[in-house]
Design a protein around this motif. Structure first.
Motif, PDB file in Angstrom:
ATOM      1  N   CYS A  38       0.818  -0.953  -0.069  1.00 25.38           N
ATOM      2  CA  CYS A  38      -0.046  -0.134  -0.203  1.00 25.38           C
ATOM      3  C   CYS A  38       0.833   1.327  -0.106  1.00 25.38           C
ATOM      4  N   THR A  39       1.839   1.312   0.749  1.00 25.85           N
ATOM      5  CA  THR A  39       2.850   2.409   0.812  1.00 25.85           C
ATOM      6  C   THR A  39       3.452   2.562  -0.570  1.00 25.85           C
ATOM      7  N   TYR A  40       3.965   1.651  -1.120  1.00 29.61           N
ATOM      8  CA  TYR A  40       4.645   1.670  -2.285  1.00 29.61           C
ATOM      9  C   TYR A  40       3.577   2.151  -3.674  1.00 29.61           C
ATOM     10  N   SER A  41       2.446   1.491  -3.559  1.00 31.08           N
ATOM     11  CA  SER A  41       1.434   1.987  -4.605  1.00 31.08           C
ATOM     12  C   SER A  41       1.030   3.492  -4.271  1.00 31.08           C
ATOM     13  N   GLY A  42       0.985   4.049  -3.278  1.00 30.19           N
ATOM     14  CA  GLY A  42       0.746   5.657  -3.157  1.00 30.19           C
ATOM     15  C   GLY A  42      -0.640   5.827  -3.598  1.00 30.19           C
ATOM     16  N   TYR A  43      -1.317   5.277  -4.517  1.00 32.27           N
ATOM     17  CA  TYR A  43      -2.528   5.733  -4.821  1.00 32.27           C
ATOM     18  C   TYR A  43      -3.854   5.262  -3.952  1.00 32.27           C
ATOM     19  N   ARG A  44      -4.624   5.997  -3.582  1.00 35.91           N
ATOM     20  CA  ARG A  44      -5.765   5.588  -2.539  1.00 35.91           C
ATOM     21  C   ARG A  44      -6.746   4.219  -3.228  1.00 35.91           C
ATOM     22  N   ASP A  45      -6.912   4.565  -4.536  1.00 33.96           N
ATOM     23  CA  ASP A  45      -7.782   3.416  -5.039  1.00 33.96           C
ATOM     24  C   ASP A  45      -7.066   2.228  -5.101  1.00 33.96           C
ATOM     25  N   MET A  46      -5.690   2.242  -5.553  1.00 37.30           N
ATOM     26  CA  MET A  46      -5.136   1.002  -5.578  1.00 37.30           C
ATOM     27  C   MET A  46      -4.737   0.516  -4.310  1.00 37.30           C
ATOM     28  N   GLN A  47      -4.534   1.223  -3.197  1.00 36.66           N
ATOM     29  CA  GLN A  47      -4.497   0.670  -1.633  1.00 36.66           C
ATOM     30  C   GLN A  47      -5.723  -0.042  -1.536  1.00 36.66           C
ATOM     31  N   GLU A  48      -6.759   0.602  -1.718  1.00 38.12           N
ATOM     32  CA  GLU A  48      -8.154  -0.001  -1.517  1.00 38.12           C
ATOM     33  C   GLU A  48      -8.388  -1.451  -2.090  1.00 38.12           C
ATOM     34  N   ALA A  49      -7.904  -1.672  -3.426  1.00 32.98           N
ATOM     35  CA  ALA A  49      -7.829  -2.758  -4.235  1.00 32.98           C
ATOM     36  C   ALA A  49      -7.108  -3.851  -3.512  1.00 32.98           C
ATOM     37  N   LEU A  50      -5.855  -3.407  -3.085  1.00 30.52           N
ATOM     38  CA  LEU A  50      -4.829  -4.234  -2.273  1.00 30.52           C
ATOM     39  C   LEU A  50      -5.419  -4.852  -0.794  1.00 30.52           C
ATOM     40  N   ARG A  51      -5.995  -3.710  -0.225  1.00 32.86           N
ATOM     41  CA  ARG A  51      -6.858  -4.120   1.059  1.00 32.86           C
ATOM     42  C   ARG A  51      -7.926  -5.115   0.820  1.00 32.86           C
ATOM     43  N   ASP A  52      -8.813  -4.924  -0.235  1.00 30.91           N
ATOM     44  CA  ASP A  52      -9.817  -5.678  -0.516  1.00 30.91           C
ATOM     45  C   ASP A  52      -9.540  -7.096  -0.856  1.00 30.91           C
ATOM     46  N   ALA A  53      -8.330  -7.044  -1.587  1.00 34.56           N
ATOM     47  CA  ALA A  53      -7.614  -8.513  -1.976  1.00 34.56           C
ATOM     48  C   ALA A  53      -7.278  -9.211  -1.007  1.00 34.56           C
ATOM     49  N   ASP A  54      -6.593  -8.598   0.107  1.00 34.32           N
ATOM     50  CA  ASP A  54      -6.169  -9.304   1.345  1.00 34.32           C
ATOM     51  C   ASP A  54      -7.256  -9.711   2.369  1.00 34.32           C
ATOM     52  N   THR A  55      -8.239  -8.707   2.414  1.00 33.15           N
ATOM     53  CA  THR A  55      -9.441  -9.320   2.970  1.00 33.15           C
ATOM     54  C   THR A  55     -10.019 -10.511   2.421  1.00 33.15           C
ATOM     55  N   PHE A  56     -10.096 -10.655   1.125  1.00 30.75           N
ATOM     56  CA  PHE A  56     -10.686 -11.798   0.427  1.00 30.75           C
ATOM     57  C   PHE A  56      -9.754 -12.792   0.744  1.00 30.75           C
ATOM     58  N   LEU A  57      -8.512 -12.645   0.594  1.00 32.33           N
ATOM     59  CA  LEU A  57      -7.635 -13.824   0.769  1.00 32.33           C
ATOM     60  C   LEU A  57      -7.828 -14.444   2.208  1.00 32.33           C
ATOM     61  N   ASN A  58      -7.948 -13.631   3.175  1.00 37.26           N
ATOM     62  CA  ASN A  58      -7.949 -13.986   4.496  1.00 37.26           C
ATOM     63  C   ASN A  58      -9.216 -14.279   5.313  1.00 37.26           C
ATOM     64  N   SER A  59     -10.327 -14.245   4.321  1.00 42.74           N
ATOM     65  CA  SER A  59     -11.728 -14.915   4.727  1.00 42.74           C
ATOM     66  C   SER A  59     -11.776 -16.077   4.826  1.00 42.74           C
ATOM     67  N   PRO A  60     -12.490 -16.819   5.545  1.00 40.80           N
ATOM     68  CA  PRO A  60     -12.434 -18.194   5.817  1.00 40.80           C
ATOM     69  C   PRO A  60     -12.884 -19.083   4.439  1.00 40.80           C
ATOM     70  N   ASN A  61     -13.732 -18.390   3.584  1.00 42.60           N
ATOM     71  CA  ASN A  61     -14.081 -19.202   2.373  1.00 42.60           C
ATOM     72  C   ASN A  61     -12.966 -19.240   1.447  1.00 42.60           C
ATOM     73  N   THR A  62     -11.815 -18.522   1.584  1.00 39.99           N
ATOM     74  CA  THR A  62     -10.747 -18.562   0.266  1.00 39.99           C
ATOM     75  C   THR A  62      -9.887 -19.621   0.381  1.00 39.99           C
TER      76      THR A  62
END
Length: 144
Positions: free
Chosen positions: A120-144
């Motif tokens: 997120c720090t490297y990407s710098g852009y808020r929308d890309m940071q949100e996409a990375l956070r959403d991906a991380d939440t998705f990957l850490n959810s019990p169904n993934t």
């Protein structure tokens, strides 16, 4: 008359588990040398996923054989570039073999495998940071 059609691009948020999740970001060799997942503009007749796979192969040397594409995770980013609307679609993709080398094209000068916060720090852009956070939440959810 100039087309007002939005620019369209697609790419893959590529990750590996080592054992923690790390994301692949590429640093451009032009402009402000920003960091981004592999992505690029559509060629005529391509689907979004075909564009994402072609650009990933061109920019990082990774093909569909190297990746497990998670088509049930799709993130659409919309923003303006030089006053024109742009849409970028990302899918999530896991490395099948963490030893597969990343081979950069001339468009990029460096790559890094990064944990979520660094990515997120490297990407710098808020929308890309949100996409990375959403991906991380998705990957850490019990169904993934």
């Amino acid at each position: 008359m100039a087309s007002s059609k939005a620019l369209r691009a697609a790419g893959l948020i590529i990750f590996r588990r080592v054992p923690q999740i790390q994301y692949l970001l590429l640093q451009t060799s032009y402009g402000q040398h920003h960091w981004t997942p592999p992505k690029g503009h559509m060629d005529p007749g391509e689907s979004d996923i075909e564009t994402a796979l072609r650009e990933t192969q061109e920019e990082a040397g990774l093909t569909a054989e190297h990746l497990n594409i998670m088509e049930n995770f799709k993130k659409v980013l919309e923003y303006n570039v030089r006053g024109k609307p742009k849409t970028v679609i990302y899918w999530l993709a896991e490395m099948r073999n963490n030893d597969t080398p990343v081979v950069l094209s001339d468009e990029h000068q460096k790559f890094e495998w990064l944990g979520l916060e660094d990515a997120c720090t490297y990407s710098g852009y808020r929308d890309m940071q949100e996409a990375l956070r959403d991906a991380d939440t998705f990957l850490n959810s019990p169904n993934t």
